[in-house]
Design a protein around this motif. Structure first.
Motif, PDB file in Angstrom:
ATOM      1  N   HIS A  59       0.831  -1.296  -0.045  1.00 28.50           N
ATOM      2  CA  HIS A  59       0.094   0.022  -0.085  1.00 28.50           C
ATOM      3  C   HIS A  59       0.769   1.006   0.267  1.00 28.50           C
ATOM      4  N   HIS A  61       1.173   3.848   2.041  1.00 29.92           N
ATOM      5  CA  HIS A  61       1.846   4.729   3.262  1.00 29.92           C
ATOM      6  C   HIS A  61       3.170   4.725   2.838  1.00 29.92           C
ATOM      7  N   ASP A  63       5.459   4.723   5.137  1.00 24.26           N
ATOM      8  CA  ASP A  63       6.587   3.568   5.957  1.00 24.26           C
ATOM      9  C   ASP A  63       6.612   2.100   5.016  1.00 24.26           C
ATOM     10  N   HIS A  64       5.856   2.163   3.789  1.00 21.60           N
ATOM     11  CA  HIS A  64       5.840   1.104   3.007  1.00 21.60           C
ATOM     12  C   HIS A  64       6.455   1.236   1.339  1.00 21.60           C
ATOM     13  N   HIS A 144      -7.078  -1.699   4.621  1.00 15.80           N
ATOM     14  CA  HIS A 144      -6.385  -0.798   5.566  1.00 15.80           C
ATOM     15  C   HIS A 144      -6.489   0.550   4.975  1.00 15.80           C
ATOM     16  N   ASP A 165      -0.065  -4.074   5.959  1.00  9.34           N
ATOM     17  CA  ASP A 165      -0.890  -3.571   7.069  1.00  9.34           C
ATOM     18  C   ASP A 165      -2.348  -3.996   6.778  1.00  9.34           C
TER      19      ASP A 165
HETATM   20 ZN   LIG Z   1       0.033   1.462   6.437  1.00  8.84          ZN
END
Ligand SMILES: [Zn+2]
Length: 438
Positions: A59, A61, A63-64, A144, A165
């Protein structure tokens, strides 16, 4: 033989990046940025990964996806495999990450960023089956954020699943997470491995009470992630208006150009909505309340400082690590008539976490400020599955082995305990840069 090396999300909730090595191929799952803990590692060389031919993105985000331009900087030219909503949203997230880095602290160049969006991309759909050589995979809805996925892999009869996530149940806009198929090895997140969320409806009511009790005398700051959380909060404001709960004259300000652009982008993916959101979408934009003002320029944002009451400001960043939420906080923090409402996870080491932990004085930019404003923490808005959902989801996948990632140590241990209480399975909690054999 299948080996996984953990380049992130081991002992932390951020920086998710895993290298899977099969006898005849390798691939990455995610390329996330560290936020808070390990932040100084973001710029580290990823040259050893430059020949990896595929990168699966769960996804959008940061942090990904945040270390993707760093992979490109270090020579990566592989194919991105992801849902089309994720790829569309990743562009906003990565451009913003580039723009907020100070000129002398940039970890990659504009050219690296442009090259990132020239990488070959294979867009995939939920519940379809795909294959690359002997590797088969299925993409499932992780519930998510918009476009979020978990991946079910099978390689020569051995099955392994990456959860990415996982979403919280009962949230607006996105669907609940799909339950996984049976697998042999599960690599699972554990952000909320030790606790439950309050149900969403209750949390929305808590938010309403916190806001309504503040706006007659003061103003409200809601630090929010620009992606998903901001749109969700707007969805809730719109519901209050539709239920005639909103007071005339009160305004909601979306003070985040990024969230505003993403809000528009969200209209392009109605196929990812849950049924209720889709039905509303047919009539009007369910994420655009009538009392909404969007402030794009810095000047318009600064002018909000002179308004003393009646406004709720949604601004980034969600953990007060930068962005417009900081200048609002400095103006609001010493006045007890104001309130700050946290609706998202606050990672260790962030200013948001310090406020949530009850620090009386905090350092912002150039000096200490007294914390006088009211602080609310509402956890039911989380886009992460709570402990019960995680455990049920894991039961469904019924793996022989569970590798627990993407959680702080306490959460990982608690989830491990919960898993073992229910059934005997092999478990592992890898360390950063550790390698495991499946
Ligand atoms: Zn996430």
């Amino acid at each position: 033989m299948i080996r996984i090396k953990f380049y992130g999300a081991a002992g932390t909730v951020t920086g998710s990046m895993h290298l899977v090595q099969l006898p005849d191929m390798k691939f990455l799952v995610d390329a996330g940025y560290f936020q808070g803990t390990y932040e100084d590692r973001n710029g580290q060389s990823l040259e050893e990964l430059k020949d990896v031919p595929y990168l699966f993105l769960t996804h959008a985000h940061l942090d990904h996806v945040g270390r993707l331009p760093i992979l490109v900087r270090d020579g990566f030219r592989g194919t991105i495999i992801t849902h089309r909503a994720t790829w569309a949203l990743a562009r906003y997230i990565l451009e913003d990450a580039y723009n907020v880095m100070e000129e002398d602290e940039k970890l990659y160049t504009m050219k690296d960023l442009r090259n990132t969006f020239r990488l070959p991309v294979k867009l995939v759909q939920y519940d379809h089956e795909y294959s690359i050589g002997d590797l088969k995979f299925r993409v499932r809805d992780a519930g998510h954020i918009l476009g979020s996925a978990f991946f079910e892999f099978e390689y020569r009869g051995r099955r392994f699943t990456f959860s990415g996530d996982l979403g919280n149940e009962g949230k607006p806009i996105v669907r609940d997470p799909t339950m996984p198929s049976k697998t042999d090895v599960l690599i699972v997140e554990s952000t909320y491995g030790n606790r439950e969320h309050r149900p969403f409806e209750e949390s929305a009511e808590e938010l309403r009470e916190a806001i309504f009790s503040t706006l007659d005398k003061g103003k409200v700051l809601i630090p929010s992630f620009a992606l998903e959380r901001a749109q969700e909060i707007l969805y809730v404001f719109k519901e209050w208006e539709e239920q005639n709960k909103w007071k005339k004259g009160w305004r909601v300000i979306l003070d985040s150009p990024l969230a505003a652009r993403i809000l528009t982008e969200y209209l392009n993916f109605p196929e990812c909505y849950d049924r209720e959101t889709f039905e509303k979408f047919i009539r009007s934009n369910p994420m655009q309340p009538r009392s909404l003002t969007i402030t794009m320029s810095r000047g318009a944002s600064r002018r909000l400082n002179s308004i003393e009451k009646g406004i709720s400001i949604i601004a980034g960043s969600g953990m007060l690590t930068g962005g417009r939420s900081i200048h609002h906080l400095r103006h609001m923090i010493e006045n007890p008539d104001n309130a700050i409402i946290f609706v998202g996870y606050q990672a260790k080491g962030t200013l948001g976490r310090k406020l949530v932990d009850g620090e009386q004085k905090v350092w912002i930019n150039d000096r200490f400020y007294d914390v006088n404003l009211k602080i609310y923490t509402i956890n039911g808005f989380s886009s992460h599955a709570g402990r019960d959902t995680l455990l049920r989801w894991i039961d469904h996948a019924d793996p022989d082995s569970v590798i627990i990632v993407h959680g702080e140590d306490e959460e990982r241990e608690a989830l491990e305990e919960g898993i073992l209480d229910r059934k005997k399975r092999n478990t592992a909690r890898p360390l950063l840069e550790e390698e495991l054999e499946l």
